[in-house]
Design a protein around this motif. Structure first.
Motif, mmCIF file in Angstrom:
data_model
loop_
_atom_site.group_PDB
_atom_site.id
_atom_site.type_symbol
_atom_site.label_atom_id
_atom_site.label_comp_id
_atom_site.label_asym_id
_atom_site.label_seq_id
_atom_site.Cartn_x
_atom_site.Cartn_y
_atom_site.Cartn_z
ATOM 1 N N LEU A 1 37.324 80.123 -37.028
ATOM 2 C CA LEU A 1 35.876 79.943 -37.217
ATOM 3 C C LEU A 1 35.579 78.866 -38.253
ATOM 4 O O LEU A 1 34.649 78.055 -38.086
ATOM 5 C CB LEU A 1 35.242 81.279 -37.640
ATOM 6 C CG LEU A 1 35.194 82.374 -36.579
ATOM 7 C CD1 LEU A 1 34.624 83.657 -37.158
ATOM 8 C CD2 LEU A 1 34.357 81.926 -35.379
ATOM 9 N N VAL B 1 27.979 81.918 -43.048
ATOM 10 C CA VAL B 1 27.896 82.326 -41.641
ATOM 11 C C VAL B 1 29.198 82.984 -41.196
ATOM 12 O O VAL B 1 29.191 84.054 -40.562
ATOM 13 C CB VAL B 1 27.563 81.108 -40.754
ATOM 14 C CG1 VAL B 1 27.689 81.475 -39.273
ATOM 15 C CG2 VAL B 1 26.163 80.595 -41.058
ATOM 16 N N VAL B 2 30.325 82.356 -41.525
ATOM 17 C CA VAL B 2 31.615 82.926 -41.133
ATOM 18 C C VAL B 2 31.842 84.278 -41.799
ATOM 19 O O VAL B 2 32.322 85.226 -41.164
ATOM 20 C CB VAL B 2 32.761 81.946 -41.481
ATOM 21 C CG1 VAL B 2 34.115 82.605 -41.245
ATOM 22 C CG2 VAL B 2 32.646 80.682 -40.646
ATOM 23 N N VAL C 1 29.597 86.456 -42.753
ATOM 24 C CA VAL C 1 28.746 87.457 -42.093
ATOM 25 C C VAL C 1 29.368 87.887 -40.767
ATOM 26 O O VAL C 1 29.413 89.082 -40.435
ATOM 27 C CB VAL C 1 27.330 86.889 -41.889
ATOM 28 C CG1 VAL C 1 26.514 87.798 -40.962
ATOM 29 C CG2 VAL C 1 26.618 86.739 -43.220
ATOM 30 N N ILE C 2 29.864 86.918 -39.987
ATOM 31 C CA ILE C 2 30.495 87.254 -38.698
ATOM 32 C C ILE C 2 31.725 88.131 -38.918
ATOM 33 O O ILE C 2 31.936 89.121 -38.198
ATOM 34 C CB ILE C 2 30.871 85.960 -37.939
ATOM 35 C CG1 ILE C 2 29.609 85.194 -37.557
ATOM 36 C CG2 ILE C 2 31.701 86.286 -36.700
ATOM 37 C CD1 ILE C 2 29.895 83.843 -36.928
ATOM 38 N N ILE C 3 32.538 87.789 -39.916
ATOM 39 C CA ILE C 3 33.754 88.563 -40.182
ATOM 40 C C ILE C 3 33.414 89.977 -40.644
ATOM 41 O O ILE C 3 33.989 90.962 -40.153
ATOM 42 C CB ILE C 3 34.623 87.850 -41.239
ATOM 43 C CG1 ILE C 3 35.170 86.533 -40.691
ATOM 44 C CG2 ILE C 3 35.775 88.745 -41.683
ATOM 45 C CD1 ILE C 3 36.118 86.680 -39.527
ATOM 46 N N ILE D 1 31.083 91.888 -37.666
ATOM 47 C CA ILE D 1 31.565 92.014 -36.281
ATOM 48 C C ILE D 1 33.083 92.164 -36.224
ATOM 49 O O ILE D 1 33.601 93.149 -35.679
ATOM 50 C CB ILE D 1 31.117 90.799 -35.434
ATOM 51 C CG1 ILE D 1 29.587 90.684 -35.431
ATOM 52 C CG2 ILE D 1 31.655 90.910 -34.011
ATOM 53 C CD1 ILE D 1 29.073 89.448 -34.726
ATOM 54 N N VAL D 2 33.799 91.188 -36.793
ATOM 55 C CA VAL D 2 35.256 91.128 -36.585
ATOM 56 C C VAL D 2 35.974 92.276 -37.286
ATOM 57 O O VAL D 2 36.744 93.020 -36.656
ATOM 58 C CB VAL D 2 35.801 89.766 -37.072
ATOM 59 C CG1 VAL D 2 37.321 89.719 -36.918
ATOM 60 C CG2 VAL D 2 35.163 88.634 -36.276
#
Length: 355
Positions: free
Chosen positions: A226, A291-292, A294-296, A299-300
């Protein structure tokens, strides 16, 4: 809460406490000797699946040859990562020298940095000589002696460190040669009466470590990808190399935040080379971080790690500090699963919450 504490119970718990304290003191006293062995066990644990794959899937009959091939593959992988990170960083440093020369030639009417420094020393020669003469030469020599011994000490530590690395690699090789035998028979060091308990502990540790190591490696891989994509979109310098570096740093929770330091440096390089606004470039890179992350986090990590490893951030940071001080970098890697196991056993055997 109303259970009577007998004399035998008090003696038993006191004995257990004293044994635990004695073991901790002994481990601390022998830490320099035992550390290469513990590191070797950790490396053997991480390398064992690869060794099995080479031996059984690639049909390499010799276990020793499988270990050597696995080590060669790991070294080649590390060299590839270094190749993707270090040379571009050196190139950026060389570019920084060019930008400094450009800045000096623009603002000081000098052609290059070395000439500017030479002129600066020539202009202030009298002041430098006066400063040197004002100080006692004997005192200067005395102040240099500790530095000399410090340099010798650092050299000695480097030699000892290299020897420890070689010793750890030898331990790793011999552990992997008989990995199955050692993992199946270590339980025999305990009396038969307590073997079931320690076998259950070992099974719980193995399950937690397997899920954590695999999960964290997958999370770090996704994070690195990402970041590579995000830095490429904003046309950031060393997008691929910096993304790989951040992914590797994320093997230890929260360690990747220190990557903001080289990120700021690269943003400065881009601003100097393109005459752009440094703040805009750095904030763009920082937005990629946000952003990365938050995604991690949203979600991840919940999908891969689940809630089994969920710890309060304060507890997590404390665990990283404690295990890191005890086992060094290896302690940082295994801090989360070990802390989770200890808390689970505390609830099971002390507070009885899981009965």
């Amino acid at each position: 809460m109303h259970k009577q504490i007998t004399f035998d119970t008090a003696v038993r718990w006191t004995s257990i406490f004293l044994i635990v304290v004695a073991v901790i003191v002994l481990l601390n006293y022998l830490s320099n000797v035992l550390m290469p062995f513990f590191v070797a066990w950790a490396l053997a644990y991480l390398m064992y699946p690869l060794v099995k794959f080479v031996q059984y899937k690639l049909k390499v009959r010799s276990r020793a040859a499988s270990i050597i091939l696995s080590l060669i593959f790991i070294v080649a992988l590390i060299a590839l990562v270094i190749y993707l990170i270090i040379p571009p960083m050196i190139e950026q440093i060389i570019m920084l020298g060019g930008y400094l020369n450009k800045f000096i030639s623009t603002h000081t009417h000098s052609d290059n940095l070395s000439m500017y420094i030479k002129d600066l020393l020539s202009e202030n020669r009298n002041a430098i000589e006066q400063f040197v003469l004002q100080h006692d030469i004997a005192g200067t020599v005395k102040s240099m002696i500790p530095e000399f011994w410090g340099m010798l000490g650092r050299t000695y530590n480097m030699i000892i460190g290299a020897g420890a690395v070689l010793l750890a690699l030898m331990y790793t090789f011999f552990i992997l040669l008989d990995y199955e035998y050692l993992t199946n028979n270590w339980i025999k060091i305990f009396p038969k009466s307590v073997r079931p308990f320690w076998r259950n502990v070992a099974n719980d540790v193995e399950k937690a470590m397997n899920s954590y190591v695999r999960g964290q490696c997958l999370v770090a891989l996704i994070m690195g990808i990402l970041f590579c994509i995000g830095f490429t979109i904003i046309d950031f310098p060393m997008a691929i190399g910096l993304g790989i570096l951040i992914g590797i740093m994320d093997l230890v929770p929260y360690l990747h935040t220190f990557a903001l330091i080289p990120t700021a440096f690269l943003a400065l390089m881009k601003a100097a080379s393109t005459d752009s606004n440094f703040l805009v470039i750095f904030l763009s890179a920082f937005a990629v971080f946000c952003v990365v992350q938050v995604i991690i986090d949203m979600i991840v990590t919940p999908k891969i790690m689940g809630k089994a490893m969920g710890l309060n951030p304060a507890i997590l940071l404390l665990a990283l500090s404690v295990w890191g001080s005890i086992l060094g970098f290896i302690g940082l890697i295994i801090a989360l699963p070990l802390t989770t196991i200890l808390m689970a056993y505390y609830k099971r055997y002390v507070t009885r919450e899981e009965e």
